[in-house]
Design an enzyme around this catalytic site. Structure first.
Site, mmCIF file in Angstrom:
data_model
loop_
_atom_site.group_PDB
_atom_site.id
_atom_site.type_symbol
_atom_site.label_atom_id
_atom_site.label_comp_id
_atom_site.label_asym_id
_atom_site.label_seq_id
_atom_site.Cartn_x
_atom_site.Cartn_y
_atom_site.Cartn_z
ATOM 1 C CG HIS A 200 -1.828 -1.115 1.279
ATOM 2 N ND1 HIS A 200 -2.608 -1.847 2.197
ATOM 3 C CD2 HIS A 200 -2.386 -1.832 0.104
ATOM 4 C CE1 HIS A 200 -3.277 -2.666 2.051
ATOM 5 N NE2 HIS A 200 -3.205 -2.629 0.653
ATOM 6 C CG PHE A 201 1.494 3.164 -3.184
ATOM 7 C CD1 PHE A 201 1.142 4.326 -3.949
ATOM 8 C CD2 PHE A 201 1.464 1.985 -3.909
ATOM 9 C CE1 PHE A 201 0.516 3.938 -5.282
ATOM 10 C CE2 PHE A 201 1.003 1.756 -5.058
ATOM 11 C CZ PHE A 201 0.378 3.055 -5.792
ATOM 12 C CG LEU A 202 -0.659 9.519 -0.947
ATOM 13 C CD1 LEU A 202 -1.518 9.885 -0.011
ATOM 14 C CD2 LEU A 202 0.630 10.559 -1.128
ATOM 15 N N GLY A 370 1.833 0.498 -10.386
ATOM 16 C CA GLY A 370 2.935 -0.154 -10.646
ATOM 17 C C GLY A 370 3.757 -0.246 -9.425
ATOM 18 C CB THR A 371 6.983 -1.658 -8.635
ATOM 19 O OG1 THR A 371 7.420 -1.654 -9.679
ATOM 20 C CG2 THR A 371 5.796 -2.964 -8.828
ATOM 21 C CG MET A 372 7.901 2.311 -4.139
ATOM 22 S SD MET A 372 8.676 2.185 -2.738
ATOM 23 C CE MET A 372 9.408 0.705 -2.797
ATOM 24 C CG HIS A 393 -4.709 -6.066 -8.709
ATOM 25 N ND1 HIS A 393 -3.918 -7.062 -9.364
ATOM 26 C CD2 HIS A 393 -4.560 -6.025 -7.546
ATOM 27 C CE1 HIS A 393 -3.330 -7.651 -8.286
ATOM 28 N NE2 HIS A 393 -3.496 -6.899 -6.984
ATOM 29 N N GLY A 394 -2.636 -4.751 -11.167
ATOM 30 C CA GLY A 394 -1.300 -4.236 -10.935
ATOM 31 C C GLY A 394 -0.138 -4.776 -11.548
ATOM 32 C CB ALA A 395 3.475 -4.975 -11.094
#
Length: 470
Positions: A200-202, A370-372, A393-395
């Site tokens: 999880h992130f912002l 995606g990812t950082m 839904h994502g990577a």
């Protein structure tokens, strides 16, 4: 098992043993290399009572609890179709919210250090309690469980547009707080408006490329524009609900004559007492997740306004861990289905009645984090989309957290990202290392496979400028 390529980006697993439908995997050959173990779960899901058409898997498929993450399955409610908590997952209504700023990077850059420090201070994160909104007790928690983002906006935490641009207008119907036990309530009481940990992130992002200008404009996106993407879910409350209802269904299956190849696929008919209880609790957790992202968005808005004089407007908010009652054509006939999307995003096409008026002509925004250090994407739903109008839904993870943390240290990763111009505000070095980009599939390859399979269409590419991590 044999996985046969039917056409580019679409592979088929023929019915075998107890499978009621075939398996269908949307992927490239390269992406399939990491999915062999997860394909066993695709086969297992195909045995569920009432499943129709196929057991689907998205290009970001990886091993999950019962269902693969990236799994989609729909069951025919009127033919004894079941609901399975494993088809939603522990982080109920985990999803993504995207906000667009009224400025570009050039205008924001002087304020960026203060902006990131401000976000780092006000965004609660980590595994424990702590949230932006201090509820006044269990009575107000019930209102959150029933009203989701709608209740949050009523209480002054947002604006009316936020509800138009949120899946289900901010709240899932049919929520039943009475099915949420005391332990789940205690876990949720102090976490409204918090990121949690893990993936999880912002993120503060920049629109790096526009692929479809008319659709991007309808969404509210333009080249070089600054954005904020929030990825989180229902925290401990959702996890507890999943655990409780898996146990209840595991005890009840024999009464309905149901046997599954994996106990993590515990399920009961949708219209059974256990099925209704789970759907009521799941909807309550989904509403908690919507309110959670709503409060985080408001916190980000305050920081942007204070540090940069900038305004954030909601593009869209959509979940990727949910079971929804929807009507779809099956063998040419409309059927009432329970559509499980676990690590998969709803992608409704242009003209769909559930889209707000200003988006109905272009389709639903689909938000793919995606990812950082890499990129995120905004997609749109397309007419004729397969898998009950679902997409990735994502990577998709390819490396365990433990292994990821052994490959690089958190301080080293932060230095690498900041050398690439990405400001990082982590809560812990270990948590940061666990989320190194190498732990995930190539999100661009995942999106290309999704588009190539006819599930969605690219609208915009966003790159990270700063990230706040649990």
């Amino acid at each position: 098992m044999e996985c046969v390529e039917e056409r580019p980006y679409r592979f088929r697993i023929d019915q075998q043993r107890e499978m009621r439908v075939p398996g269908v995997v949307f992927a490239s050959r390269e992406l399939l290399h990491d999915a062999e173990k997860s394909l066993e779960q695709v086969v297992n899901v195909a045995t569920l009572p009432g499943i129709v058409t196929a057991s689907y898997a998205m290009p970001d498929i990886h091993w999950g609890y019962g269902f693969p993450i990236g799994g989609v399955a729909a069951t025919d409610i009127d033919a004894g179709g079941v609901v399975s908590p494993g088809g939603v997952g522990f982080d109920i209504s985990c999803g993504v919210r995207l906000l667009a700023a009224d400025c570009d990077l050039r205008a924001l850059e002087p304020a960026l250090p203060g902006l990131m420090d401000g976000l780092g201070r006000v965004i609660p994160r980590g595994a424990g309690p702590g949230g932006v909104w201090r509820l006044d007790g269990h009575r107000e928690l019930e209102r959150v469980l029933e009203g989701g983002s709608r209740y949050a906006v009523e209480q002054g935490h947002g604006e009316e547009r936020d509800l138009r641009r949120c899946e289900d207008s901010g709240a899932v119907a049919g929520a039943d707080p009475g099915q949420v036990n005391e332990r789940a309530r205690e876990r949720g009481l102090g976490q409204v408006g918090s990121l949690g940990s893990g993936n999880h992130f912002l993120e503060v992002q920049q629109v790096d490329e526009i692929y479809d200008e008319p659709v991007a404009a309808a969404f509210g996106l333009a080249a070089d524009q600054m954005c904020v993407m929030i990825h989180c879910g229902s925290r401990g409350l959702g996890h507890q609900i999943c655990s409780d209802h898996v146990r209840a269904m595991d005890r009840a299956m024999a009464r309905y004559g149901i046997a599954v190849p994996d106990r993590q696929l515990a399920c009961t008919p949708v219209d059974s007492p256990e099925g209704s209880a789970y759907l009521g609790a799941m909807a309550a957790a989904a509403n908690y997740g919507r309110a959670n992202r709503q409060l985080l968005a408001e916190a980000a808005r305050r920081v942007f306004r204070r540090e940069a004089g900038a305004r954030l407007t909601l593009v869209y908010d959509v979940s990727h861990n949910l079971a929804k009652i929807e009507t779809h054509l099956v063998d040419g006939e409309p059927r009432r289905l329970c559509v499980h999307r676990k690590g998969a995003t709803r992608a409704f096409p242009p003209g769909h009645s559930e889209l707000p008026g200003e988006l109905r002509g272009v389709g639903q925004p689909v938000l793919i984090p995606g990812t950082m250090g890499t990129a995120s994407y905004v997609l749109t739903g397309v007419s004729g989309g397969d898998a009950f109008h679902s997409t990735c839904h994502g990577a998709g993870r390819v490396m365990s957290r433990h292994k990821a943390a052994r490959t690089i240290g958190g301080k080293e990763l932060r230095a690498r990202l900041e050398a690439d111009g990405i400001a990082v505000r982590p809560l812990s070095w270990r948590g940061l290392a666990e989320e190194t980009p190498e732990a995930y599939k190539d999100v661009t390859a995942v999106v290309e496979a999704s588009e190539g399979a006819g599930l969605c269409r690219k609208v915009a590419r966003l790159v990270p400028i700063g990230v706040v991590k649990g």
